[in-house]
Write a protein that holds these residues in place. Structure first.
Motif, PDB file in Angstrom:
ATOM      1  N   PRO A 275      33.529  49.647  18.501  1.00 36.23           N
ATOM      2  CA  PRO A 275      34.418  49.594  19.659  1.00 36.23           C
ATOM      3  C   PRO A 275      34.738  48.198  20.193  1.00 36.23           C
ATOM      4  N   THR A 276      33.818  47.231  20.095  1.00 34.53           N
ATOM      5  CA  THR A 276      34.016  45.945  20.770  1.00 34.53           C
ATOM      6  C   THR A 276      34.491  44.872  19.798  1.00 34.53           C
ATOM      7  N   GLU A 277      35.293  43.924  20.344  1.00 36.41           N
ATOM      8  CA  GLU A 277      35.820  42.846  19.521  1.00 36.41           C
ATOM      9  C   GLU A 277      34.708  41.957  18.979  1.00 36.41           C
ATOM     10  N   ALA A 278      33.699  41.666  19.821  1.00 35.46           N
ATOM     11  CA  ALA A 278      32.623  40.786  19.385  1.00 35.46           C
ATOM     12  C   ALA A 278      31.840  41.401  18.231  1.00 35.46           C
TER      13      ALA A 278
ATOM     14  N   LYS B 106      38.635  36.231  26.544  1.00 35.26           N
ATOM     15  CA  LYS B 106      39.931  36.837  26.842  1.00 35.26           C
ATOM     16  C   LYS B 106      41.061  36.258  25.996  1.00 35.26           C
ATOM     17  N   ARG B 107      40.944  34.998  25.619  1.00 37.36           N
ATOM     18  CA  ARG B 107      42.037  34.349  24.894  1.00 37.36           C
ATOM     19  C   ARG B 107      42.015  34.736  23.423  1.00 37.36           C
ATOM     20  N   PRO B 108      43.168  35.003  22.833  1.00 41.15           N
ATOM     21  CA  PRO B 108      43.230  35.359  21.405  1.00 41.15           C
ATOM     22  C   PRO B 108      42.868  34.172  20.530  1.00 41.15           C
TER      23      PRO B 108
ATOM     24  N   ASP C 218      40.106  39.768  14.701  1.00 42.95           N
ATOM     25  CA  ASP C 218      40.146  39.799  16.164  1.00 42.95           C
ATOM     26  C   ASP C 218      41.567  40.023  16.667  1.00 42.95           C
ATOM     27  N   LEU C 219      42.535  39.347  16.055  1.00 46.26           N
ATOM     28  CA  LEU C 219      43.920  39.471  16.500  1.00 46.26           C
ATOM     29  C   LEU C 219      44.485  40.854  16.208  1.00 46.26           C
TER      30      LEU C 219
ATOM     31  N   PRO D  28      50.532  38.843  26.152  1.00 40.72           N
ATOM     32  CA  PRO D  28      50.825  38.892  27.589  1.00 40.72           C
ATOM     33  C   PRO D  28      49.919  37.994  28.413  1.00 40.72           C
ATOM     34  N   GLU D  29      48.620  37.895  28.055  1.00 41.12           N
ATOM     35  CA  GLU D  29      47.704  37.092  28.853  1.00 41.12           C
ATOM     36  C   GLU D  29      48.041  35.612  28.781  1.00 41.12           C
TER      37      GLU D  29
END
Length: 298
Positions: free
Chosen positions: A19-22, A169-171, A219-220, A287-288
């Motif tokens: 579930p998580t990006e990390a 938060k940053r891509p 990640d992206l 968007p961020e």
């Protein structure tokens, strides 16, 4: 026709099951480690077998390894099962159509494709370049040992840091751009090489770019995909490596025929540079990034 067919499937399983990006970044990092640990072994054994027993043994060993992979995947990888859905849901086609209309997926795929052409060149273009310089299969095996050994040494150092970056938060578009530049420089150096040592150094130089590429791109993919379509996006992105494997040797052979090693070097570096440049519009498509105070003030 079936080269790397498992990669999009495994990418989709990782995206669906974790579930998580990390954690996804961590798994992708160690997955890349495992792939290249195998490459280090097969580089040494493959070069030895090709010289001393011919290439027939390589095909049988590869077939056995693929069959073993299939058994392990069937037994241990999570999945819905082939009998759970006797027909493809119409919503699946709709999601695929929406994904193919996603401009960010196209930007990410094009940037990744350029970097992957350079990464794939380490084991598809390098034999062409080395053969042109009169080097044999054992010399090529040495380059693969150098590449795989560097992955074994660098992955434990880079993977935890990249996993932490994935939770931010940053891509990771900047790291994807860096991977394209590193890989372009590495394959550019390969085009200028003429000895086993110099080719091995070029293959080693590519390793940081390979690690950054697979973790940053994963990640992206997770960031741009809707939650219910992460597996689909990961699978679509995974097809880029198969395309890169077809393009890299053809591109290298064309460059050698039309200008020699210098042209091959320039084309490879230019490909990595284009991939890095494509990360610029991709970065500002998030968007961020668009709504950050620094961007609004500028």
């Amino acid at each position: 026709m079936v080269y790397d067919a498992a990669r999009p499937v495994v990418s989709a399983v990782i995206a669906d099951a974790i579930p998580t990006e990390a954690e996804q970044a961590r798994v992708n990092g160690w997955r890349h480690f495992a792939i290249n640990f195998g490459a280090a072994l097969t580089g040494a054994l493959g070069g030895f077998l090709a010289v001393h027993t011919g290439t027939g043994a390589l095909f049988w060993a590869n077939a056995a390894a693929c069959a073993a992979f299939g058994v392990v995947a069937l037994r241990f990888l999570p999945g819905r099962g082939i009998h759970a859905h006797p027909r493809v849901e119409r919503s699946g086609y709709r999601e695929a159509g929406e994904a193919l209309r996603d401009g960010r997926l196209w930007l990410l795929s094009l940037a990744s494709l350029c970097a992957l052409i350079c990464a794939g060149g380490v084991f598809t273009a390098l034999p062409i370049l080395m053969t042109a310089d009169g080097l044999d299969a054992a010399a090529y095996g040495t380059t693969q040992v150098a590449n795989g050994t560097a992955v074994v040494l660098l992955s434990p150092l880079l993977t935890p840091w990249l996993s932490d970056r994935a939770s931010a938060k940053r891509p990771m578009t900047g790291l994807l751009a860096a991977s394209g530049l590193i890989l372009g420089v590495a394959m550019g150096a390969a085009g200028l090489s003429d000895s086993t040592l110099s080719y091995s150094l070029a293959a080693t130089l590519a390793v940081p770019g390979e690690i950054l590429l697979f973790i940053a791109a994963g990640d992206l993919v997770t960031r741009i995909a809707p939650p219910q379509s992460r597996g689909l996006y990961a699978g679509l992105w995974g097809t880029n490596l198969a395309m890169a494997i077809m393009i890299a040797p053809v591109m290298t052979a064309w460059a050698l025929d039309h200008g020699g090693g210098l042209t091959a070097s320039a084309v490879s570096f230019g490909t990595g540079l284009v991939g890095a440049a494509l990360c610029w519009p991709l970065h500002f498509s998030f968007p961020e990034i668009k709504t950050s105070p620094a961007i609004r003030e500028s």
